[in-house]
Design an enzyme around this catalytic site. Structure first.
Site, PDB file in Angstrom:
ATOM      1  N   ASP A  27      26.381  61.626  20.349  1.00 50.58           N
ATOM      2  CA  ASP A  27      26.305  60.785  21.550  1.00 50.58           C
ATOM      3  C   ASP A  27      24.862  60.482  21.951  1.00 50.58           C
ATOM      4  O   ASP A  27      24.282  61.109  22.840  1.00 50.58           O
ATOM      5  CB  ASP A  27      27.060  61.428  22.726  1.00 50.58           C
ATOM      6  CG  ASP A  27      28.548  61.064  22.679  1.00 50.58           C
ATOM      7  OD1 ASP A  27      28.977  60.490  21.663  1.00 50.58           O
ATOM      8  OD2 ASP A  27      29.258  61.363  23.644  1.00 50.58           O
ATOM      9  N   ARG A  86      31.090  54.872  13.928  1.00 46.33           N
ATOM     10  CA  ARG A  86      30.390  56.090  13.550  1.00 46.33           C
ATOM     11  C   ARG A  86      31.254  56.974  12.660  1.00 46.33           C
ATOM     12  O   ARG A  86      32.485  56.893  12.703  1.00 46.33           O
ATOM     13  CB  ARG A  86      29.945  56.933  14.734  1.00 46.33           C
ATOM     14  CG  ARG A  86      30.083  56.385  16.107  1.00 46.33           C
ATOM     15  CD  ARG A  86      29.461  57.322  17.120  1.00 46.33           C
ATOM     16  NE  ARG A  86      30.456  57.931  17.981  1.00 46.33           N
ATOM     17  CZ  ARG A  86      30.174  58.586  19.106  1.00 46.33           C
ATOM     18  NH1 ARG A  86      28.909  58.739  19.473  1.00 46.33           N
ATOM     19  NH2 ARG A  86      31.129  59.113  19.848  1.00 46.33           N
ATOM     20  N   GLY A 124      37.079  62.558  28.238  1.00 43.83           N
ATOM     21  CA  GLY A 124      37.818  62.066  27.077  1.00 43.83           C
ATOM     22  C   GLY A 124      37.165  60.825  26.506  1.00 43.83           C
ATOM     23  O   GLY A 124      36.163  60.335  27.027  1.00 43.83           O
ATOM     24  N   ASP A 130      30.255  68.079  26.955  1.00 49.12           N
ATOM     25  CA  ASP A 130      31.105  67.137  26.220  1.00 49.12           C
ATOM     26  C   ASP A 130      30.314  66.340  25.189  1.00 49.12           C
ATOM     27  O   ASP A 130      30.900  65.592  24.411  1.00 49.12           O
ATOM     28  CB  ASP A 130      31.808  66.181  27.204  1.00 49.12           C
ATOM     29  CG  ASP A 130      30.831  65.499  28.148  1.00 49.12           C
ATOM     30  OD1 ASP A 130      30.127  66.206  28.880  1.00 49.12           O
ATOM     31  OD2 ASP A 130      30.755  64.263  28.139  1.00 49.12           O
ATOM     32  N   ASN A 131      29.002  66.509  25.169  1.00 45.82           N
ATOM     33  CA  ASN A 131      28.191  65.839  24.159  1.00 45.82           C
ATOM     34  C   ASN A 131      27.707  66.817  23.095  1.00 45.82           C
ATOM     35  O   ASN A 131      26.793  66.504  22.326  1.00 45.82           O
ATOM     36  CB  ASN A 131      26.992  65.140  24.812  1.00 45.82           C
ATOM     37  CG  ASN A 131      27.421  63.934  25.633  1.00 45.82           C
ATOM     38  OD1 ASN A 131      28.482  63.366  25.407  1.00 45.82           O
ATOM     39  ND2 ASN A 131      26.603  63.549  26.602  1.00 45.82           N
ATOM     40  N   ARG A 133      35.856  55.168  25.880  1.00 44.40           N
ATOM     41  CA  ARG A 133      35.565  53.876  25.247  1.00 44.40           C
ATOM     42  C   ARG A 133      35.413  54.052  23.741  1.00 44.40           C
ATOM     43  O   ARG A 133      34.677  53.319  23.083  1.00 44.40           O
ATOM     44  CB  ARG A 133      34.303  53.266  25.835  1.00 44.40           C
ATOM     45  CG  ARG A 133      33.116  54.223  25.834  1.00 44.40           C
ATOM     46  CD  ARG A 133      31.869  53.498  26.217  1.00 44.40           C
ATOM     47  NE  ARG A 133      30.781  54.436  26.430  1.00 44.40           N
ATOM     48  CZ  ARG A 133      29.549  54.058  26.679  1.00 44.40           C
ATOM     49  NH1 ARG A 133      29.249  52.794  26.742  1.00 44.40           N
ATOM     50  NH2 ARG A 133      28.611  54.962  26.861  1.00 44.40           N
ATOM     51  N   ASP A 148      34.556  50.609  32.066  1.00 41.03           N
ATOM     52  CA  ASP A 148      35.166  49.366  31.563  1.00 41.03           C
ATOM     53  C   ASP A 148      35.519  49.440  30.079  1.00 41.03           C
ATOM     54  O   ASP A 148      36.069  48.495  29.513  1.00 41.03           O
ATOM     55  CB  ASP A 148      34.221  48.179  31.822  1.00 41.03           C
ATOM     56  CG  ASP A 148      32.841  48.388  31.201  1.00 41.03           C
ATOM     57  OD1 ASP A 148      32.666  49.327  30.397  1.00 41.03           O
ATOM     58  OD2 ASP A 148      31.924  47.600  31.525  1.00 41.03           O
ATOM     59  N   GLY A 149      35.164  50.544  29.439  1.00 39.31           N
ATOM     60  CA  GLY A 149      35.506  50.700  28.025  1.00 39.31           C
ATOM     61  C   GLY A 149      34.528  50.049  27.063  1.00 39.31           C
ATOM     62  O   GLY A 149      34.652  50.184  25.850  1.00 39.31           O
ATOM     63  N   ARG A 162      34.293  68.266  20.176  1.00 38.56           N
ATOM     64  CA  ARG A 162      33.176  68.672  21.050  1.00 38.56           C
ATOM     65  C   ARG A 162      33.491  70.014  21.706  1.00 38.56           C
ATOM     66  O   ARG A 162      34.668  70.401  21.775  1.00 38.56           O
ATOM     67  CB  ARG A 162      33.027  67.620  22.169  1.00 38.56           C
ATOM     68  CG  ARG A 162      32.791  66.234  21.651  1.00 38.56           C
ATOM     69  CD  ARG A 162      33.365  65.175  22.602  1.00 38.56           C
ATOM     70  NE  ARG A 162      33.287  63.847  21.989  1.00 38.56           N
ATOM     71  CZ  ARG A 162      32.261  63.014  22.149  1.00 38.56           C
ATOM     72  NH1 ARG A 162      31.281  63.339  22.959  1.00 38.56           N
ATOM     73  NH2 ARG A 162      32.231  61.857  21.529  1.00 38.56           N
TER      74      ARG A 162
END
Ligand code: AMP
Ligand code: MG
Length: 504
Positions: A281, A190, A105, A271-272, A108, A139-140, A197
């Site tokens: 990505d 972006r 998911g 996922d990319n 970040r 850590d985001g 995805r």
């Protein structure tokens, strides 16, 4: 669509709002709430706008003055909002390095919403904007280093005519972020028509209701031509197969374009992979300098799964995972297989057409396959520079020496050149015309790692002039410009090799 009654971070500073409320929305949030979580970005502190991209801004009808406003900086550093829209993080899953990774998911990233511009709606997404319920152990944050790389690569691909998400802005700050060493945080803003995805579909592979909702959403907004059955009684299995076939074709054409510019994505996890067929990505990607067919740009990819010459097959593998996720809609396996089948034909057609253009042939003939194979073998054996080998080929009619200089074994290069020249005699175009056409498809400037590295180092000192210079260069990478000779050259042997990894 949900509209927030009030947002604590709505731009409070005076001046005209960036967007009219009537121009903004969040189509993704029309999906059931199981698809996302409303979560506020964590704003960067002491942020400064390292760069804004006027081309991308124009798509949102933002002019140069708007990019200098505090509201724009607030928006792109996580403090601002699209008027009345609550940001969301979306959930997806995926296969990473060939292995099912379960739920991932936007760990970040925050979708601020979408903005209607003259060419349609654009989702506006922040990357590096703090933790979300999907952050897992992360850590985001995103570091400046990887953010500069994403920002520049988006422009490089757009300039090359390769479908890609676009970078609107790069915001930097002094917030510390721990990676192998301590670095600083940055946010890339972006744009894409959609950030959906393959992984979004994989996430709902066992949930027919949600999968149907996702299919309907994607088809309604971006794939209307795939719709089968009457509007009130959609034939979802048939629609899903048509969608899969269209995504297969787009992805195959994208792979042909990557191969022809020497681009290695580095992390082609499912996922990319964009459902729209965009490059998505940018992490440990690389544009090749010295050609090596099995070049692996990502130092974390120890098995070489995502090597340059593996990319088309990996894309096909990823499409098969997408296909499997559609079974839940009641699609028959043979129908899904039939939808995947055009991959190879579509890829080869785009790849051959593109290679013919790069060689300066009016068309591709089946017997050119040998010449093409010999080309890659020659470049690989001698580690010739990918970009310059194509670019200088346009001049061999007048003076072959600059092209021959790219090869340590000039004899082997001359042998190939003799075959190439023989092939050109079949081709009626005058040399000057051929050269002009070749120079429009063989770039002079690509985003070599060492160029990105120079921009990263300057940006780390608060100087974004190198980013600005490269953005201008990469916007039109085909036109020769005086004073930019060094930007066209591969790195000098004494320049340390830039090792890029998944660390970002
Ligand atoms: P990537 O390898 O960048 O495509 O990321 C894979 C997954 O890890 C995605 O779900 C990302 O959102 C998540 N991720 C990567 N880096 C971080 C981070 N620093 N904090 C939170 N999530 C992250
Ligand atoms: Mg990713």
């Amino acid at each position: 669509m949900h509209r927030a009654d009030s947002s604590p971070h709505a731009p409070a500073v005076g001046g005209a709002p960036l967007f009219a409320p009537s121009a903004v929305g969040c189509a993704f949030a029309d999906l059931p709430t199981s698809f996302y979580t409303r979560v506020a970005p964590r704003p960067l502190t002491d942020s400064w706008l390292a760069h804004a991209n006027p081309d991308a801004a124009g798509l949102l009808e933002l002019d140069a003055a708007a990019l200098r406003t505090p509201e724009f900086l607030a928006l792109c550093s996580g403090a601002g909002r699209l008027p009345g829209i609550d940001p969301v993080a979306t959930v997806y899953s995926g296969h990473q390095f060939g292995v099912w990774a379960g739920q991932l998911g936007d760990g970040r990233a925050h979708l601020l919403g979408d903005v209607r511009g003259p060419q349609g709606r654009w989702e506006v997404q922040l990357k590096g904007s703090g933790r979300t319920p999907y952050s897992r152990m992360g850590d985001g944050w995103a570091v400046l280093r990887s953010s500069v790389r994403e920002y520049l690569a988006s422009q490089a691909m757009a300039g090359l005519g390769v479908p890609t998400t676009l970078a609107l802005a790069l915001t930097a700050s002094s917030d510390p972020v721990i990676r192998e060493t301590q670095e600083t945080a940055a946010v890339v803003t972006r744009l894409a028509p959609s950030f959906v995805r393959f992984g979004h579909f994989e996430h709902w592979a066992r949930s027919a209701t949600e999968q149907a909702a996702l299919l309907d959403h994607v088809v309604e907004h971006w794939f209307q031509d795939c719709r089968e059955g009457p509007a009130d009684r959609p034939d979802r299995p048939a629609t899903a197969c048509r969608l899969l076939e269209e995504v297969t074709r787009r992805t195959a054409r994208l792979m042909a374009q990557w191969q022809l510019v020497g681009f290695c994505h580095g992390v082609m996890n499912t996922d990319n992979m964009s459902i729209l067929g965009l490059t998505l990505d940018y992490g440990p990607y690389g544009f090749m300098d010295a050609f090596q067919a099995n070049h692996v740009c990502n130092h974390s990819d120890t098995l070489g799964r995502y090597a340059w010459n593996a990319q088309p097959a990996v894309a096909q593998w990823n499409l098969t995972r997408l296909a499997e996720s559609l079974l839940v809609l009641g699609c028959a396996a043979p129908d899904l297989e039939a939808a995947l089948a055009p991959f190879e034909r579509t890829f080869l057609q785009a790849y051959h057409a593109g290679l013919a253009q790069k060689f300066g042939f009016a068309d591709w003939r089946p017997q050119d396959a040998d010449l093409g194979d010999a080309w890659w073998a020659l470049l690989h054996a001698q580690r010739a520079d990918f970009t310059l080998a194509f670019r200088r080929l346009a001049d061999v009619g007048a003076d072959a020496q600059p092209w021959l200089d790219l090869f340590a074994d000039a004899g082997a290069a001359r042998q190939w050149l003799d075959r190439y020249r023989a092939r050109l005699t079949d081709d009626p175009r005058p040399q000057a015309q051929r050269k002009a056409a070749m120079d429009r498809v063989n770039p002079l400037y690509v985003l070599r790692n060492h160029l990105a590295q120079q921009a990263i180092e300057a940006a780390g000192q608060g100087d974004s002039s190198e980013i600005d210079r490269l953005m201008a260069l990469l916007r039109d990478p085909y036109a020769w410009r005086p004073g930019h000779e060094a930007d066209a050259r591969p790195p000098a042997p004494d320049v340390p090799v830039v090792a890029v990894s998944c660390s970002s």
